[in-house]
Design a protein around this motif. Structure first.
Motif, PDB file in Angstrom:
ATOM      1  N   TRP A 244      31.671  42.826  36.236  1.00 16.84           N
ATOM      2  CA  TRP A 244      31.374  41.562  36.904  1.00 16.84           C
ATOM      3  C   TRP A 244      30.893  40.520  35.891  1.00 16.84           C
ATOM      4  CZ3 TRP A 244      32.491  38.997  41.017  1.00 16.84           C
ATOM      5  CH2 TRP A 244      31.697  37.936  41.448  1.00 16.84           C
TER       6      TRP A 244
ATOM      7  N   TYR B  71      38.020  43.139  38.097  1.00 15.69           N
ATOM      8  CA  TYR B  71      37.695  41.896  38.792  1.00 15.69           C
ATOM      9  C   TYR B  71      38.723  40.834  38.390  1.00 15.69           C
ATOM     10  CZ  TYR B  71      33.293  44.325  39.547  1.00 15.69           C
ATOM     11  OH  TYR B  71      32.336  45.249  39.905  1.00 15.69           O
TER      12      TYR B  71
ATOM     13  N   HIS C  50      34.389  34.707  32.055  1.00 10.32           N
ATOM     14  CA  HIS C  50      35.732  34.138  32.046  1.00 10.32           C
ATOM     15  C   HIS C  50      35.839  32.959  33.004  1.00 10.32           C
ATOM     16  CE1 HIS C  50      40.097  33.790  32.355  1.00 10.32           C
ATOM     17  NE2 HIS C  50      39.946  33.857  33.662  1.00 10.32           N
ATOM     18  N   ARG C  51      35.189  33.057  34.162  1.00  9.97           N
ATOM     19  CA  ARG C  51      35.322  32.020  35.182  1.00  9.97           C
ATOM     20  C   ARG C  51      34.837  30.654  34.694  1.00  9.97           C
ATOM     21  NH1 ARG C  51      32.670  33.015  41.008  1.00  9.97           N
ATOM     22  NH2 ARG C  51      30.794  32.429  39.850  1.00  9.97           N
TER      23      ARG C  51
ATOM     24  N   GLU D 294      31.828  40.259  32.717  1.00  6.94           N
ATOM     25  CA  GLU D 294      33.020  39.743  32.030  1.00  6.94           C
ATOM     26  C   GLU D 294      33.742  38.715  32.890  1.00  6.94           C
ATOM     27  OE1 GLU D 294      35.731  42.714  30.752  1.00  6.94           O
ATOM     28  OE2 GLU D 294      34.350  43.642  29.339  1.00  6.94           O
ATOM     29  N   TYR D 295      33.819  39.000  34.185  1.00  9.29           N
ATOM     30  CA  TYR D 295      34.494  38.084  35.106  1.00  9.29           C
ATOM     31  C   TYR D 295      33.774  36.740  35.162  1.00  9.29           C
ATOM     32  CZ  TYR D 295      35.798  35.970  39.554  1.00  9.29           C
ATOM     33  OH  TYR D 295      36.190  35.084  40.522  1.00  9.29           O
TER      34      TYR D 295
ATOM     35  N   LYS E 289      41.734  39.992  34.098  1.00  6.93           N
ATOM     36  CA  LYS E 289      41.034  40.944  34.963  1.00  6.93           C
ATOM     37  C   LYS E 289      39.858  41.512  34.173  1.00  6.93           C
ATOM     38  CE  LYS E 289      43.149  43.822  37.751  1.00  6.93           C
ATOM     39  NZ  LYS E 289      43.892  44.993  38.292  1.00  6.93           N
ATOM     40  N   GLY E 290      38.651  41.240  34.646  1.00  9.42           N
ATOM     41  CA  GLY E 290      37.461  41.706  33.950  1.00  9.42           C
ATOM     42  C   GLY E 290      37.156  43.152  34.269  1.00  9.42           C
TER      43      GLY E 290
ATOM     44  N   CYS F 178      40.898  37.424  38.148  1.00 10.73           N
ATOM     45  CA  CYS F 178      40.609  35.997  38.275  1.00 10.73           C
ATOM     46  C   CYS F 178      41.354  35.444  39.485  1.00 10.73           C
ATOM     47  CB  CYS F 178      41.031  35.258  37.001  1.00 10.73           C
ATOM     48  SG  CYS F 178      40.682  33.481  37.055  1.00 10.73           S
TER      49      CYS F 178
END
Length: 297
Positions: free
Chosen positions: A171, A157, A177-178, A173-174, A167-168, A159
């Motif tokens: 989902w 996933y 991070h977001r 992890e993404y 890149k996660g 960014c």
């Protein structure tokens, strides 16, 4: 023939960098669940919660046994919990669309999609039918949906922020991070910060504007006013309709309430320590109800 007019999508998501727009307010409310994680409509018969009242109403039918969607074909008495199940029945038994039949001896089942047939064959062969095609990966899955979900893990996933190479692997992890890219929006009057424009506008309206919308009781002859829908609903159910299904279980206390949240709040009278140990689930429910109330204003 004239062209079908498209409904104007006037309900726009106010979360930063989200461009979603909807033609109905309830669709926007359901969409906001993706951002807030709150599901304000909870089932009283189990621990499931939903984003919209429609989803909750449809789910409650599984407890009541009611099947409101009846087949309209003459001579057919079948009925179903959801409209989707009714459509599946119509296409399978009445519309005679192409079917994929199971060839296993003694099995007469058929399916309207090839993937569903492949998933069904697993019942007979015990061999997982869907294989990951990524080089070096030998994982297998019982359904096409689970395979697709797995393949996304290979792609990762990435960014969407410019110049960010993250890149996660999942989902979750993404999403974590977001949050690092989210810019806090400060209130110009008190400097308090908010994660998105919707909560900032809500804060300004209720803290600094001086506006306070009141909800009037709809019953004839009653001039009561309330600051929120929750209190209005509690008043109508308890005072006018006499529905107080939630009774205090403490010995000697005969109080009863129309709303489950009111009973929980009353419990603090008997156990003051609960005020500091507020269950997260109940807190989420109250926050969701508050957000829903103000969203409809």
């Amino acid at each position: 023939m004239g062209e079908r007019l498209q409904s104007k999508k006037s309900f726009v998501c106010s979360f930063v960098q989200c461009k979603a727009a909807f033609s109905k307010s309830w669709k926007l409310q359901a969409h906001l669940c993706k951002h807030t994680g709150l599901k304000p409509f909870s089932c009283d018969n189990c621990d499931k919660s939903f984003c919209t009242r429609y989803q909750l109403t449809r789910h409650e039918l599984t407890h009541s046994g009611e099947k409101p969607h009846k087949c309209v074909v003459e001579g057919c008495s079948e009925a179903f919990v959801t409209n989707a199940s009714l459509k599946n029945h119509m296409s399978r038994f009445h519309n005679k669309e192409k079917r994929y039949k199971c060839n296993h001896q003694g099995c007469e089942k058929d399916f309207n999609k090839r993937n569903r047939l492949a998933a069904h064959i697993f019942v007979h062969t015990k061999a997982l039918p869907f294989h990951c095609k990524i080089s070096g990966c030998t994982k297998e899955f019982p359904s096409h949906g689970k395979l697709k979900h797995h393949e996304k893990m290979h792609n990762g996933y990435p960014c969407e922020e410019e110049a960010c190479l993250f890149k996660g692997n999942t989902w979750t992890e993404y999403l974590k991070h977001r949050k690092a890219h989210k810019v806090k929006l400060p209130c110009a009057q008190c400097k308090k910060q908010f994660g998105n424009a919707w909560f900032l506008n809500l804060h300004i309206r209720h803290v600094h504007s001086g506006e306070k919308r009141m909800f009037l009781c709809p019953k004839d002859g009653c001039d009561k006013k309330f600051s929120g829908r929750f209190h209005l609903e509690s008043h109508v159910l308890g005072f006018h309709e006499g529905l107080k299904a939630f009774t205090c279980a403490v010995a000697g206390c005969e109080k009863s309430f129309a709303m489950k949240e009111s009973l929980w709040r009353h419990g603090i009278v008997h156990e003051p320590s609960k005020k500091l140990k507020k269950p997260l689930k109940e807190a989420n429910k109250l926050a969701a109800k508050f957000a829903k109330t103000n969203l409809n204003k």
